[in-house]
Scaffold this motif. Structure first.
Motif, mmCIF file in Angstrom:
data_model
loop_
_atom_site.group_PDB
_atom_site.id
_atom_site.type_symbol
_atom_site.label_atom_id
_atom_site.label_comp_id
_atom_site.label_asym_id
_atom_site.label_seq_id
_atom_site.Cartn_x
_atom_site.Cartn_y
_atom_site.Cartn_z
ATOM 1 N N ALA A 160 -21.366 -23.144 -12.834
ATOM 2 C CA ALA A 160 -20.323 -23.046 -13.858
ATOM 3 C C ALA A 160 -20.349 -21.666 -14.504
ATOM 4 N N PRO A 161 -19.217 -20.947 -14.523
ATOM 5 C CA PRO A 161 -19.211 -19.579 -15.045
ATOM 6 C C PRO A 161 -19.323 -19.519 -16.566
ATOM 7 N N LEU A 162 -20.107 -18.562 -17.026
ATOM 8 C CA LEU A 162 -20.252 -18.272 -18.447
ATOM 9 C C LEU A 162 -20.068 -16.780 -18.647
ATOM 10 N N THR A 163 -19.651 -16.404 -19.839
ATOM 11 C CA THR A 163 -19.635 -14.997 -20.214
ATOM 12 C C THR A 163 -20.735 -14.782 -21.244
ATOM 13 N N LEU A 164 -21.708 -13.944 -20.885
ATOM 14 C CA LEU A 164 -22.815 -13.649 -21.791
ATOM 15 C C LEU A 164 -22.470 -12.416 -22.613
ATOM 16 N N GLN A 165 -22.506 -12.557 -23.922
ATOM 17 C CA GLN A 165 -22.313 -11.420 -24.823
ATOM 18 C C GLN A 165 -23.676 -11.014 -25.364
ATOM 19 N N ALA A 166 -23.938 -9.718 -25.372
ATOM 20 C CA ALA A 166 -25.238 -9.232 -25.822
ATOM 21 C C ALA A 166 -25.081 -7.909 -26.548
ATOM 22 N N VAL A 167 -25.853 -7.752 -27.608
ATOM 23 C CA VAL A 167 -25.904 -6.490 -28.344
ATOM 24 C C VAL A 167 -27.085 -5.699 -27.809
ATOM 25 N N THR A 168 -26.829 -4.497 -27.285
ATOM 26 C CA THR A 168 -27.882 -3.790 -26.540
ATOM 27 C C THR A 168 -28.383 -2.433 -27.060
ATOM 28 N N PRO A 169 -27.934 -1.792 -28.145
ATOM 29 C CA PRO A 169 -27.159 -2.237 -29.298
ATOM 30 C C PRO A 169 -25.649 -2.162 -29.116
ATOM 31 N N TYR A 170 -25.161 -1.682 -27.990
ATOM 32 C CA TYR A 170 -23.727 -1.733 -27.726
ATOM 33 C C TYR A 170 -23.347 -3.163 -27.384
ATOM 34 N N MET A 171 -22.155 -3.598 -27.769
ATOM 35 C CA MET A 171 -21.702 -4.924 -27.377
ATOM 36 C C MET A 171 -21.376 -4.914 -25.893
ATOM 37 N N GLN A 172 -22.021 -5.781 -25.163
ATOM 38 C CA GLN A 172 -21.822 -5.887 -23.722
ATOM 39 C C GLN A 172 -21.409 -7.306 -23.367
ATOM 40 N N GLU A 173 -20.677 -7.432 -22.249
ATOM 41 C CA GLU A 173 -20.335 -8.737 -21.706
ATOM 42 C C GLU A 173 -20.691 -8.759 -20.229
ATOM 43 N N PHE A 174 -21.291 -9.862 -19.787
ATOM 44 C CA PHE A 174 -21.703 -10.006 -18.401
ATOM 45 C C PHE A 174 -21.259 -11.369 -17.885
ATOM 46 N N GLY A 175 -20.815 -11.419 -16.655
ATOM 47 C CA GLY A 175 -20.541 -12.689 -16.016
ATOM 48 C C GLY A 175 -21.853 -13.314 -15.561
ATOM 49 N N THR A 176 -22.010 -14.594 -15.784
ATOM 50 C CA THR A 176 -23.233 -15.281 -15.380
ATOM 51 C C THR A 176 -22.894 -16.728 -15.083
ATOM 52 N N SER A 177 -23.910 -17.562 -14.878
ATOM 53 C CA SER A 177 -23.675 -18.971 -14.576
ATOM 54 C C SER A 177 -24.650 -19.827 -15.373
ATOM 55 N N PHE A 178 -24.335 -21.099 -15.467
ATOM 56 C CA PHE A 178 -25.204 -22.008 -16.209
ATOM 57 C C PHE A 178 -26.593 -22.079 -15.585
ATOM 58 N N GLY A 179 -26.671 -22.173 -14.274
ATOM 59 C CA GLY A 179 -27.967 -22.253 -13.611
ATOM 60 C C GLY A 179 -28.817 -21.032 -13.857
ATOM 61 N N ARG A 180 -28.203 -19.866 -13.762
ATOM 62 C CA ARG A 180 -28.944 -18.622 -13.982
ATOM 63 C C ARG A 180 -29.493 -18.586 -15.403
ATOM 64 N N GLU A 181 -28.682 -19.005 -16.367
ATOM 65 C CA GLU A 181 -29.100 -18.941 -17.764
ATOM 66 C C GLU A 181 -30.126 -20.018 -18.097
#
Length: 201
Positions: A129-150
């Motif tokens: 199932a696709p998810l969008t991971l948002q992360a402060v790196t400190p830049y705001m980033q978005e990554f495509g990921t999946s439920f299993g991976r997370e």
């Protein structure tokens, strides 16, 4: 209660025939890791004060904070997968100063609730199932990921924090299980016999 009693989890192979085997395995690992936290509380932490002792070697760290933070990742992920698409996940959400950081019973209850939450949600989910991971790196980033991976990340993240709990426990003269805070890949490399150290392939 013996430590081994707390680490008994259903075998991944015990899932129904139509269940996702990947998620069954990830659920199995996640429950083992969280039950290590329950075992810590049942068999090693003897006073609430031990949850709030600040580490000399890891500034700002306490066992209670690591327990709470590790649980947070699982709960944030489970809340995300239960939401309708598009599913946005952020691990940067923090719910600090919760009772489980300071109270053994609250910590135990919280970890067991998360195990139950995993057991209720994961079997009915889709590991891809696709998810969008948002992360402060400190830049705001978005990554495509999946439920299993997370889900795998949440389990490995928990192991990472257990390794820091192990340091603080050592400062408090606690003797933890030999496999507590070690990644499965490390245990396999060392040929260790442990719930996450026996090769399953």
């Amino acid at each position: 209660m013996q430590a081994a009693d707390n680490l008994v989890v259903p075998s991944a192979s015990a899932a129904s025939d139509d269940a996702d085997p990947t998620l069954g395995q990830l659920l199995h690992v996640s429950c083992i890791v969280l039950r290590q936290g329950v075992d810590l509380l049942d068999n090693h932490i003897t006073a609430n004060e031990q949850l709030t002792v600040h580490s000399q070697y890891l500034p700002g760290s306490t066992i209670g904070k690591h327990l709470r933070h590790s649980r947070d990742h699982f709960e944030l992920l489970l809340d995300c997968i239960k939401s309708p698409p598009p599913r946005i996940l952020s691990y940067d959400v923090r719910i600090r100063n919760t009772p489980m950081e300071q109270d053994r019973d609250a910590a135990r209850t919280a970890l067991l609730e998360t195990i139950k939450h995993l057991e209720d949600v994961v079997p009915g989910a889709d590991h891809s199932a696709p998810l969008t991971l948002q992360a402060v790196t400190p830049y705001m980033q978005e990554f495509g990921t999946s439920f299993g991976r997370e889900l795998w990340f949440a389990a490995l993240h928990c192991v990472h924090h257990w390794s820091m709990v192990r340091v603080i426990a050592g400062e408090l003269k606690m003797k933890l299980a030999d496999d507590f805070g070690f990644a499965p890949s490390t245990l396999l490399h060392q040929g260790r016999v442990a719930p996450l150290g026996r090769a399953k392939i």
